[in-house]
Design an enzyme around this catalytic site. Structure first.
Site, short mmCIF file in Angstrom:
data_model
loop_
_atom_site.label_atom_id
_atom_site.label_comp_id
_atom_site.label_asym_id
_atom_site.label_seq_id
_atom_site.Cartn_x
_atom_site.Cartn_y
_atom_site.Cartn_z
N HIS A 17 0.76 -1.09 0.16
CA HIS A 17 -0.01 -0.09 -0.04
C HIS A 17 0.97 1.52 0.31
CE1 HIS A 17 -2.70 -2.44 2.19
NE2 HIS A 17 -4.36 -2.33 0.90
N LYS A 41 -16.66 -5.80 5.55
CA LYS A 41 -15.96 -6.84 6.24
C LYS A 41 -15.87 -6.25 7.81
CE LYS A 41 -12.70 -6.88 2.23
NZ LYS A 41 -11.60 -6.13 2.73
N ARG A 90 -2.19 -6.49 -8.00
CA ARG A 90 -0.98 -6.92 -6.86
C ARG A 90 -0.79 -8.42 -8.02
NH1 ARG A 90 -3.13 -8.00 -1.27
NH2 ARG A 90 -5.11 -8.90 -2.91
#
Length: 158
Positions: A17, A41, A90
């Site tokens: 990040h 979440k 990613r």
């Protein structure tokens, strides 16, 4: 002024990040790191803790601002008067979800563009969920996160 919003849960913020934030800070006049409050979440760290950990991991940066946000990202982005959202990719596995998300955002807000950046290869395998799991099991996460984040994880998992 060229500004970008980089949203996420950042639970916790990783070196991947911070790599993306610092690279965006070279491309844009202002980077707004938007810490999601209502993600569906159950985060390990509170919103205030995540904001503080990001600020500590980054150190003082004149053109980076870290703020919490709630609700739809495109509405938050519009309220700020920003027209670019940055997302990190990613691996190929990230692409499908991020592509779908970008399409939904474009449908709701055609005036807001989504920009994808990939982290340095060194960080391409790091994810917050893997970092949390390693820390929970007593593993060393020092190569994946800033020292302040490692300390917070150690304190949380004892």
């Amino acid at each position: 002024m060229r500004r970008v919003v980089y949203p996420g849960t950042f639970d916790p913020v990783t070196n991947g990040h911070t790599d993306l934030i610092l690279r965006a800070a070279r491309l844009f006049d202002r980077v707004i790191v938007a810490v999601a409050m209502d993600t569906g979440k159950t985060p390990l760290f509170s919103t205030d803790e995540r904001v503080a950990l990001i600020r500590e991991a980054l150190g003082p940066r004149e053109n980076v601002e870290v703020v919490p946000f709630q609700g739809l990202l495109v509405e938050f982005t519009r309220q700020l008067g920003v027209s670019v959202i940055m997302r990190g990719l990613r691996a190929v596995s990230d692409f499908e979800y991020e592509f779908q998300l970008a399409g939904m955002n474009r449908r709701m807000a055609p005036d807001i563009e989504t920009l994808f950046l990939t982290p340095a290869e060194t960080y391409s395998y790091i994810s917050s969920s893997l970092v949390r799991e390693i820390a929970r099991l007593g593993g060393d996460v020092s190569t994946f996160v800033a020292p302040a984040v490692q300390a917070a994880l150690n304190e949380r998992f004892g």
